[in-house]
Write an enzyme that holds these catalytic residues in place. Structure first.
Site, mmCIF file in Angstrom:
data_model
loop_
_atom_site.group_PDB
_atom_site.id
_atom_site.type_symbol
_atom_site.label_atom_id
_atom_site.label_comp_id
_atom_site.label_asym_id
_atom_site.label_seq_id
_atom_site.Cartn_x
_atom_site.Cartn_y
_atom_site.Cartn_z
ATOM 1 N N ILE A 12 46.733 43.622 34.450
ATOM 2 C CA ILE A 12 45.415 44.277 34.409
ATOM 3 C C ILE A 12 44.584 44.292 33.232
ATOM 4 O O ILE A 12 43.527 44.042 33.147
ATOM 5 C CB ILE A 12 45.606 45.906 35.025
ATOM 6 C CG1 ILE A 12 46.124 46.013 36.404
ATOM 7 C CG2 ILE A 12 44.216 46.524 35.169
ATOM 8 C CD1 ILE A 12 46.642 47.295 36.796
ATOM 9 N N ASP A 31 50.137 42.321 22.653
ATOM 10 C CA ASP A 31 51.258 42.265 23.348
ATOM 11 C C ASP A 31 52.575 41.523 22.842
ATOM 12 O O ASP A 31 52.581 40.663 22.297
ATOM 13 C CB ASP A 31 50.724 41.583 24.629
ATOM 14 C CG ASP A 31 51.463 41.646 25.827
ATOM 15 O OD1 ASP A 31 50.717 42.164 26.981
ATOM 16 O OD2 ASP A 31 52.581 41.357 26.160
ATOM 17 N N ALA A 72 53.239 49.204 29.120
ATOM 18 C CA ALA A 72 53.939 50.094 29.415
ATOM 19 C C ALA A 72 55.060 49.390 30.683
ATOM 20 O O ALA A 72 54.517 48.257 31.066
ATOM 21 C CB ALA A 72 53.283 51.322 30.208
ATOM 22 N N TYR A 138 59.077 57.235 36.141
ATOM 23 C CA TYR A 138 57.561 56.241 35.914
ATOM 24 C C TYR A 138 56.412 57.420 36.043
ATOM 25 O O TYR A 138 55.579 57.402 35.036
ATOM 26 C CB TYR A 138 57.583 55.134 37.113
ATOM 27 C CG TYR A 138 56.249 54.673 36.941
ATOM 28 C CD1 TYR A 138 55.855 54.124 35.545
ATOM 29 C CD2 TYR A 138 55.248 54.614 37.881
ATOM 30 C CE1 TYR A 138 54.684 53.197 35.493
ATOM 31 C CE2 TYR A 138 54.146 54.003 37.799
ATOM 32 C CZ TYR A 138 53.375 53.253 36.432
ATOM 33 O OH TYR A 138 52.334 52.861 36.451
ATOM 34 N N ARG A 279 61.778 53.497 52.591
ATOM 35 C CA ARG A 279 62.387 53.677 51.007
ATOM 36 C C ARG A 279 62.116 55.118 50.760
ATOM 37 O O ARG A 279 60.936 55.731 51.093
ATOM 38 C CB ARG A 279 61.478 52.864 50.094
ATOM 39 C CG ARG A 279 61.998 51.341 50.135
ATOM 40 C CD ARG A 279 60.897 50.570 49.139
ATOM 41 N NE ARG A 279 59.593 50.659 49.163
ATOM 42 C CZ ARG A 279 58.754 49.872 48.818
ATOM 43 N NH1 ARG A 279 58.947 48.695 48.115
ATOM 44 N NH2 ARG A 279 57.449 50.158 49.005
ATOM 45 N N GLY A 281 61.123 58.213 48.980
ATOM 46 C CA GLY A 281 59.885 58.623 48.191
ATOM 47 C C GLY A 281 58.646 58.058 48.197
ATOM 48 O O GLY A 281 57.672 58.131 47.671
ATOM 49 N N ASP A 282 58.506 57.277 49.409
ATOM 50 C CA ASP A 282 57.489 56.584 49.924
ATOM 51 C C ASP A 282 56.440 57.411 50.484
ATOM 52 O O ASP A 282 56.835 57.642 52.084
ATOM 53 C CB ASP A 282 57.592 55.372 50.578
ATOM 54 C CG ASP A 282 57.365 54.122 49.870
ATOM 55 O OD1 ASP A 282 56.918 53.944 48.593
ATOM 56 O OD2 ASP A 282 57.869 53.039 50.038
#
Ligand SMILES: NC(=O)c1ccc[n+]([C@@H]2O[C@H](COP(=O)([O-])OP(=O)(O)OC[C@H]3O[C@@H](n4cnc5c(N)ncnc54)[C@H](O)[C@@H]3O)[C@@H](O)[C@H]2O)c1
Length: 326
Positions: A12, A31, A72, A138, A279, A281-282
Protein backbone atom coordinates in the site's frame (compact mmCIF):
# COMPACT_ATOMS: atom_id res chain seq x y z
CA UNK A 1 4.84 19.25 1.06
CA UNK A 2 7.49 16.64 1.85
CA UNK A 3 6.15 13.37 3.23
CA UNK A 4 8.03 10.48 4.83
CA UNK A 5 6.44 7.22 3.69
CA UNK A 6 7.54 4.47 6.07
CA UNK A 7 7.01 1.06 4.50
CA UNK A 8 6.93 2.70 1.07
CA UNK A 9 8.51 -0.36 -0.57
CA UNK A 10 5.52 -2.45 0.54
CA UNK A 11 2.16 -2.93 -1.11
CA UNK A 12 0.00 0.00 0.00
CA UNK A 13 2.90 2.35 0.79
CA UNK A 14 4.39 2.02 -2.72
CA UNK A 15 1.08 2.92 -4.37
CA UNK A 16 0.59 5.87 -2.03
CA UNK A 17 4.13 7.15 -2.59
CA UNK A 18 3.56 7.17 -6.35
CA UNK A 19 0.24 8.93 -6.09
CA UNK A 20 1.75 11.49 -3.70
CA UNK A 21 4.43 12.21 -6.30
CA UNK A 22 1.87 12.44 -9.10
CA UNK A 23 -0.17 14.88 -6.98
CA UNK A 24 2.74 17.31 -6.48
CA UNK A 25 3.96 16.15 -3.04
CA UNK A 26 7.56 15.11 -2.40
CA UNK A 27 7.50 11.60 -0.92
CA UNK A 28 10.60 10.13 0.73
CA UNK A 29 10.34 6.37 1.20
CA UNK A 30 11.85 4.84 4.36
CA UNK A 31 11.92 1.03 4.29
CA UNK A 32 14.24 -1.73 5.49
CA UNK A 33 13.15 -4.04 2.63
CA UNK A 34 12.44 -6.81 5.18
CA UNK A 35 9.16 -7.46 3.39
CA UNK A 36 9.12 -4.75 0.73
CA UNK A 37 10.64 -4.85 -2.75
CA UNK A 38 13.43 -2.98 -4.49
CA UNK A 39 11.25 -2.63 -7.63
CA UNK A 40 9.01 -0.28 -5.64
CA UNK A 41 11.91 2.15 -5.13
CA UNK A 42 12.66 2.68 -8.83
CA UNK A 43 12.37 6.40 -9.63
CA UNK A 44 11.57 7.28 -6.02
CA UNK A 45 13.53 9.23 -3.39
CA UNK A 46 14.24 6.52 -0.83
CA UNK A 47 16.19 5.57 2.28
CA UNK A 48 16.84 1.89 2.96
CA UNK A 49 17.05 1.59 6.75
CA UNK A 50 15.20 0.19 9.75
CA UNK A 51 12.93 2.50 11.74
CA UNK A 52 14.87 1.43 14.83
CA UNK A 53 17.97 3.12 13.36
CA UNK A 54 17.67 6.42 15.27
CA UNK A 55 20.30 8.31 13.30
CA UNK A 56 18.86 7.36 9.92
CA UNK A 57 15.38 8.17 11.15
CA UNK A 58 16.19 11.60 12.60
CA UNK A 59 18.08 12.54 9.43
CA UNK A 60 15.03 11.50 7.39
CA UNK A 61 12.60 13.38 9.64
CA UNK A 62 14.60 16.59 9.22
CA UNK A 63 13.71 16.45 5.51
CA UNK A 64 9.89 16.23 5.83
CA UNK A 65 6.73 17.99 7.03
CA UNK A 66 4.47 14.95 7.48
CA UNK A 67 4.68 11.20 8.04
CA UNK A 68 2.58 8.39 6.58
CA UNK A 69 3.33 5.26 8.60
CA UNK A 70 2.77 2.00 6.71
CA UNK A 71 5.76 0.03 8.06
CA UNK A 72 4.48 -2.82 10.22
CA UNK A 73 3.92 -6.55 10.18
CA UNK A 74 0.38 -7.48 9.26
CA UNK A 75 -0.24 -11.24 9.40
CA UNK A 76 -3.09 -12.04 11.77
CA UNK A 77 -2.18 -15.75 12.18
CA UNK A 78 1.53 -14.98 12.48
CA UNK A 79 0.75 -12.43 15.20
CA UNK A 80 -0.98 -15.18 17.18
CA UNK A 81 2.02 -17.54 16.77
CA UNK A 82 4.68 -14.88 17.37
CA UNK A 83 3.15 -11.91 19.24
CA UNK A 84 6.56 -10.67 20.40
CA UNK A 85 7.60 -9.98 16.79
CA UNK A 86 4.43 -7.89 16.37
CA UNK A 87 4.58 -5.94 19.61
CA UNK A 88 8.25 -5.23 18.96
CA UNK A 89 7.94 -3.93 15.40
CA UNK A 90 4.44 -2.47 15.41
CA UNK A 91 4.33 -1.01 18.93
CA UNK A 92 7.89 -0.55 20.23
CA UNK A 93 9.35 0.65 16.92
CA UNK A 94 6.12 2.47 16.07
CA UNK A 95 6.27 4.40 19.36
CA UNK A 96 9.95 5.27 18.79
CA UNK A 97 8.91 6.70 15.43
CA UNK A 98 6.10 8.70 17.03
CA UNK A 99 8.45 10.10 19.68
CA UNK A 100 11.00 11.06 17.03
CA UNK A 101 8.19 12.76 15.08
CA UNK A 102 7.23 14.81 18.16
CA UNK A 103 10.89 15.66 18.83
CA UNK A 104 11.32 16.81 15.23
CA UNK A 105 8.28 19.10 15.53
CA UNK A 106 6.40 17.40 12.69
CA UNK A 107 2.70 18.22 12.83
CA UNK A 108 0.96 15.67 10.62
CA UNK A 109 0.88 11.89 11.07
CA UNK A 110 -1.17 9.36 9.14
CA UNK A 111 -1.38 5.82 10.50
CA UNK A 112 -2.17 2.64 8.59
CA UNK A 113 -4.69 1.10 10.95
CA UNK A 114 -7.07 -1.74 10.29
CA UNK A 115 -10.62 -3.00 10.77
CA UNK A 116 -8.97 -5.66 13.01
CA UNK A 117 -9.06 -3.06 15.81
CA UNK A 118 -12.82 -3.67 16.09
CA UNK A 119 -12.80 -7.41 16.65
CA UNK A 120 -16.01 -9.27 15.74
CA UNK A 121 -18.52 -6.50 14.97
CA UNK A 122 -21.92 -6.34 16.66
CA UNK A 123 -23.23 -4.28 13.70
CA UNK A 124 -22.47 -4.40 9.97
CA UNK A 125 -21.66 -2.07 8.18
CA UNK A 126 -19.29 -1.08 10.98
CA UNK A 127 -19.72 2.55 12.13
CA UNK A 128 -16.61 4.52 13.04
CA UNK A 129 -17.61 4.80 16.70
CA UNK A 130 -17.87 1.01 17.21
CA UNK A 131 -16.00 -0.04 20.38
CA UNK A 132 -12.51 -1.29 19.60
CA UNK A 133 -12.11 -4.80 21.01
CA UNK A 134 -9.45 -6.59 18.94
CA UNK A 135 -9.24 -10.36 19.29
CA UNK A 136 -5.73 -10.92 17.93
CA UNK A 137 -2.28 -9.45 18.70
CA UNK A 138 -2.08 -7.76 15.28
CA UNK A 139 -5.26 -5.74 15.97
CA UNK A 140 -4.02 -4.99 19.50
CA UNK A 141 -0.74 -3.55 18.18
CA UNK A 142 -2.59 -1.20 15.83
CA UNK A 143 -4.97 -0.15 18.60
CA UNK A 144 -1.97 0.65 20.83
CA UNK A 145 -0.70 3.15 18.24
CA UNK A 146 -4.19 4.62 17.82
CA UNK A 147 -4.30 5.21 21.59
CA UNK A 148 -0.85 6.82 21.57
CA UNK A 149 -1.89 9.16 18.74
CA UNK A 150 -5.04 10.19 20.62
CA UNK A 151 -3.01 11.00 23.76
CA UNK A 152 -0.17 12.78 21.92
CA UNK A 153 -2.63 14.80 19.91
CA UNK A 154 -4.40 15.96 23.09
CA UNK A 155 -1.15 16.67 24.95
CA UNK A 156 1.18 17.86 22.20
CA UNK A 157 -1.07 19.02 19.36
CA UNK A 158 0.05 16.37 16.87
CA UNK A 159 -2.55 16.21 14.08
CA UNK A 160 -3.31 12.66 13.01
CA UNK A 161 -5.59 10.46 10.97
CA UNK A 162 -5.95 6.77 11.86
CA UNK A 163 -7.05 5.11 8.63
CA UNK A 164 -8.73 1.78 9.29
CA UNK A 165 -8.40 -0.16 6.06
CA UNK A 166 -10.67 -3.04 5.22
CA UNK A 167 -9.30 -5.50 2.58
CA UNK A 168 -6.82 -3.81 0.25
CA UNK A 169 -6.77 -5.32 -3.24
CA UNK A 170 -5.81 -4.65 -6.85
CA UNK A 171 -2.73 -3.02 -8.33
CA UNK A 172 -1.68 0.18 -10.02
CA UNK A 173 -3.31 0.52 -13.44
CA UNK A 174 0.17 1.02 -15.01
CA UNK A 175 1.13 -2.59 -14.19
CA UNK A 176 4.44 -1.29 -12.74
CA UNK A 177 3.71 -2.10 -9.08
CA UNK A 178 1.29 -4.33 -7.21
CA UNK A 179 0.91 -6.82 -4.40
CA UNK A 180 3.59 -9.42 -3.66
CA UNK A 181 3.52 -10.87 -0.16
CA UNK A 182 5.41 -13.95 1.00
CA UNK A 183 3.61 -16.02 2.07
CA UNK A 184 0.55 -14.76 0.24
CA UNK A 185 -2.45 -14.89 2.57
CA UNK A 186 -4.90 -12.64 0.73
CA UNK A 187 -7.82 -14.09 -1.20
CA UNK A 188 -7.58 -12.30 -4.57
CA UNK A 189 -3.86 -12.96 -5.24
CA UNK A 190 -4.27 -16.55 -4.03
CA UNK A 191 -7.23 -17.05 -6.36
CA UNK A 192 -5.21 -15.58 -9.25
CA UNK A 193 -2.22 -17.82 -8.41
CA UNK A 194 -4.67 -20.74 -8.64
CA UNK A 195 -6.04 -19.47 -11.97
CA UNK A 196 -2.49 -19.26 -13.33
CA UNK A 197 -1.76 -22.85 -12.24
CA UNK A 198 0.77 -21.91 -9.53
CA UNK A 199 -1.56 -23.26 -6.84
CA UNK A 200 -3.42 -26.51 -7.40
CA UNK A 201 -6.61 -25.28 -5.72
CA UNK A 202 -8.08 -22.39 -3.78
CA UNK A 203 -8.95 -23.18 -0.19
CA UNK A 204 -12.27 -21.75 0.96
CA UNK A 205 -12.46 -21.55 4.73
CA UNK A 206 -16.04 -22.34 5.70
CA UNK A 207 -19.23 -22.57 3.63
CA UNK A 208 -21.71 -22.61 6.49
CA UNK A 209 -21.58 -18.99 7.63
CA UNK A 210 -24.87 -17.11 8.06
CA UNK A 211 -24.38 -15.30 4.71
CA UNK A 212 -26.42 -15.72 1.48
CA UNK A 213 -23.99 -18.29 -0.04
CA UNK A 214 -22.44 -19.50 3.23
CA UNK A 215 -18.96 -18.02 2.61
CA UNK A 216 -17.36 -15.07 4.40
CA UNK A 217 -18.09 -11.55 3.20
CA UNK A 218 -15.39 -8.86 3.12
CA UNK A 219 -15.17 -5.24 1.94
CA UNK A 220 -12.48 -5.08 -0.77
CA UNK A 221 -10.99 -1.68 -1.49
CA UNK A 222 -8.72 -0.83 -4.44
CA UNK A 223 -5.20 0.05 -3.33
CA UNK A 224 -5.23 3.28 -5.37
CA UNK A 225 -8.52 4.34 -3.76
CA UNK A 226 -6.75 3.78 -0.42
CA UNK A 227 -3.76 5.79 -1.64
CA UNK A 228 -6.06 8.68 -2.62
CA UNK A 229 -7.62 8.64 0.86
CA UNK A 230 -4.16 9.26 2.37
CA UNK A 231 -3.66 12.32 0.22
CA UNK A 232 -7.13 13.63 1.10
CA UNK A 233 -6.47 12.97 4.81
CA UNK A 234 -3.23 14.92 4.67
CA UNK A 235 -4.92 17.84 2.91
CA UNK A 236 -7.75 17.70 5.45
CA UNK A 237 -5.32 17.93 8.39
CA UNK A 238 -3.28 20.62 6.68
CA UNK A 239 -6.47 22.67 6.18
CA UNK A 240 -7.15 22.50 9.91
CA UNK A 241 -9.39 19.41 10.02
CA UNK A 242 -9.69 17.76 13.42
CA UNK A 243 -7.67 14.62 14.10
CA UNK A 244 -9.84 11.54 13.65
CA UNK A 245 -10.16 7.91 12.66
CA UNK A 246 -11.72 6.89 9.35
CA UNK A 247 -13.00 3.59 7.97
CA UNK A 248 -11.68 2.97 4.47
CA UNK A 249 -13.83 0.50 2.59
CA UNK A 250 -16.43 0.79 -0.16
CA UNK A 251 -19.37 -0.06 2.11
CA UNK A 252 -20.20 -3.07 -0.10
CA UNK A 253 -19.22 -6.61 0.78
CA UNK A 254 -18.43 -9.56 -1.49
CA UNK A 255 -18.47 -13.21 -0.48
CA UNK A 256 -15.59 -15.57 -1.23
CA UNK A 257 -17.71 -17.20 -3.93
CA UNK A 258 -18.44 -13.83 -5.54
CA UNK A 259 -14.70 -13.14 -5.64
CA UNK A 260 -14.16 -16.59 -7.20
CA UNK A 261 -16.72 -15.73 -9.89
CA UNK A 262 -15.01 -12.39 -10.58
CA UNK A 263 -11.65 -14.17 -10.92
CA UNK A 264 -13.14 -16.73 -13.32
CA UNK A 265 -14.73 -13.95 -15.38
CA UNK A 266 -11.52 -11.88 -15.62
CA UNK A 267 -9.13 -14.77 -16.30
CA UNK A 268 -11.55 -16.86 -18.37
CA UNK A 269 -10.38 -19.91 -16.42
CA UNK A 270 -12.30 -22.20 -14.05
CA UNK A 271 -10.96 -22.10 -10.51
CA UNK A 272 -10.33 -25.43 -8.76
CA UNK A 273 -11.45 -24.99 -5.15
CA UNK A 274 -11.90 -26.96 -1.94
CA UNK A 275 -14.02 -26.11 1.05
CA UNK A 276 -12.02 -26.40 4.30
CA UNK A 277 -13.09 -25.92 7.93
CA UNK A 278 -13.66 -22.37 9.18
CA UNK A 279 -10.61 -20.51 10.54
CA UNK A 280 -10.79 -19.48 14.19
CA UNK A 281 -11.71 -15.84 14.66
CA UNK A 282 -13.04 -15.20 11.11
CA UNK A 283 -16.28 -13.16 11.47
CA UNK A 284 -18.98 -13.91 8.83
CA UNK A 285 -19.02 -10.36 7.46
CA UNK A 286 -16.77 -7.30 7.73
CA UNK A 287 -18.08 -4.28 5.86
CA UNK A 288 -17.11 -0.65 6.42
CA UNK A 289 -19.42 2.21 7.05
CA UNK A 290 -17.17 4.78 5.30
CA UNK A 291 -19.59 7.72 5.68
CA UNK A 292 -17.20 9.62 7.99
CA UNK A 293 -14.44 9.49 5.32
CA UNK A 294 -16.95 10.29 2.54
CA UNK A 295 -18.10 13.37 4.41
CA UNK A 296 -14.99 14.80 6.07
CA UNK A 297 -12.37 13.79 3.50
CA UNK A 298 -14.67 14.00 0.45
CA UNK A 299 -13.40 10.51 -0.36
CA UNK A 300 -15.34 8.29 -2.76
CA UNK A 301 -13.76 5.04 -3.94
CA UNK A 302 -14.14 4.79 -7.72
CA UNK A 303 -12.98 1.26 -8.55
CA UNK A 304 -15.05 -1.92 -8.26
CA UNK A 305 -14.27 -5.58 -7.61
CA UNK A 306 -13.75 -6.34 -11.30
CA UNK A 307 -11.20 -3.48 -11.54
CA UNK A 308 -9.34 -4.88 -8.52
CA UNK A 309 -9.21 -8.38 -9.98
CA UNK A 310 -8.22 -7.29 -13.49
CA UNK A 311 -5.51 -4.86 -12.30
CA UNK A 312 -4.09 -7.57 -10.02
CA UNK A 313 -4.19 -10.09 -12.91
CA UNK A 314 -2.40 -7.63 -15.21
CA UNK A 315 0.23 -7.01 -12.51
CA UNK A 316 0.81 -10.73 -11.93
CA UNK A 317 1.69 -11.16 -15.57
CA UNK A 318 4.07 -8.20 -15.70
CA UNK A 319 7.83 -8.78 -16.14
CA UNK A 320 8.46 -6.98 -12.80
CA UNK A 321 6.19 -9.35 -10.88
CA UNK A 322 7.51 -12.47 -12.62
CA UNK A 323 11.13 -11.45 -11.96
CA UNK A 324 10.50 -10.53 -8.31
CA UNK A 325 8.56 -13.71 -7.69
CA UNK A 326 11.50 -16.00 -8.53
N1 LIG B 1 -2.90 -5.16 3.12
C1 LIG B 1 -4.07 -4.94 3.77
O1 LIG B 1 -5.16 -5.38 3.33
C2 LIG B 1 -4.07 -4.14 5.05
C3 LIG B 1 -5.28 -4.01 5.75
C4 LIG B 1 -5.30 -3.24 6.92
C5 LIG B 1 -4.15 -2.61 7.36
N2 LIG B 1 -2.98 -2.77 6.68
C6 LIG B 1 -1.79 -2.08 7.20
O2 LIG B 1 -1.26 -1.27 6.15
C7 LIG B 1 0.17 -1.20 6.23
C8 LIG B 1 0.75 -1.58 4.88
O3 LIG B 1 0.30 -2.89 4.55
P1 LIG B 1 0.94 -3.65 3.30
O4 LIG B 1 0.01 -4.75 2.92
O5 LIG B 1 1.36 -2.65 2.30
O6 LIG B 1 2.23 -4.29 4.02
P2 LIG B 1 3.63 -4.70 3.39
O7 LIG B 1 4.14 -5.80 4.25
O8 LIG B 1 3.52 -4.92 1.92
O9 LIG B 1 4.52 -3.38 3.63
C9 LIG B 1 5.10 -3.05 4.86
C10 LIG B 1 6.46 -2.45 4.55
O10 LIG B 1 7.07 -2.01 5.76
C11 LIG B 1 8.44 -2.35 5.76
N3 LIG B 1 8.87 -2.44 7.18
C12 LIG B 1 8.34 -3.23 8.15
N4 LIG B 1 8.96 -3.02 9.31
C13 LIG B 1 9.89 -2.05 9.09
C14 LIG B 1 10.84 -1.38 9.93
N5 LIG B 1 10.98 -1.70 11.22
N6 LIG B 1 11.64 -0.44 9.36
C15 LIG B 1 11.52 -0.11 8.05
N7 LIG B 1 10.64 -0.71 7.22
C16 LIG B 1 9.83 -1.67 7.73
C17 LIG B 1 8.51 -3.65 4.98
O11 LIG B 1 9.78 -3.92 4.40
C18 LIG B 1 7.43 -3.43 3.92
O12 LIG B 1 7.97 -2.84 2.75
C19 LIG B 1 0.57 -2.11 7.38
O13 LIG B 1 0.79 -1.30 8.51
C20 LIG B 1 -0.64 -3.00 7.58
O14 LIG B 1 -0.76 -3.42 8.91
C21 LIG B 1 -2.92 -3.52 5.54
Amino acid sequence: MRVLVTGGAGYIGSHTARRLKASGFQPVIFDNLSVGHAFALVGMDSIVADLADRDALSAALRRVDAVMHFAAFSGVSESVRDPRKYFHNNVQTGLSLLHAVLDAGIRYFILSSTCAVYGPPSRVPIPIDTPRLPINPYGATKLALEHALEAYSAAHGLQYASLRYFNAAGADESGAIGELHRPETHLIPNALLTASGQRSELQIFGSDYPTPDGTCIRDYIHVNDLADAHILALRYLHNGGESAAFNLGTGTGYSVLEVVQAVEAVTGRPLPRRVCPRRAGDPPALIADPSHANKLLQWKPSRNLRDMVSNAWQWMQSPTYLKAQT
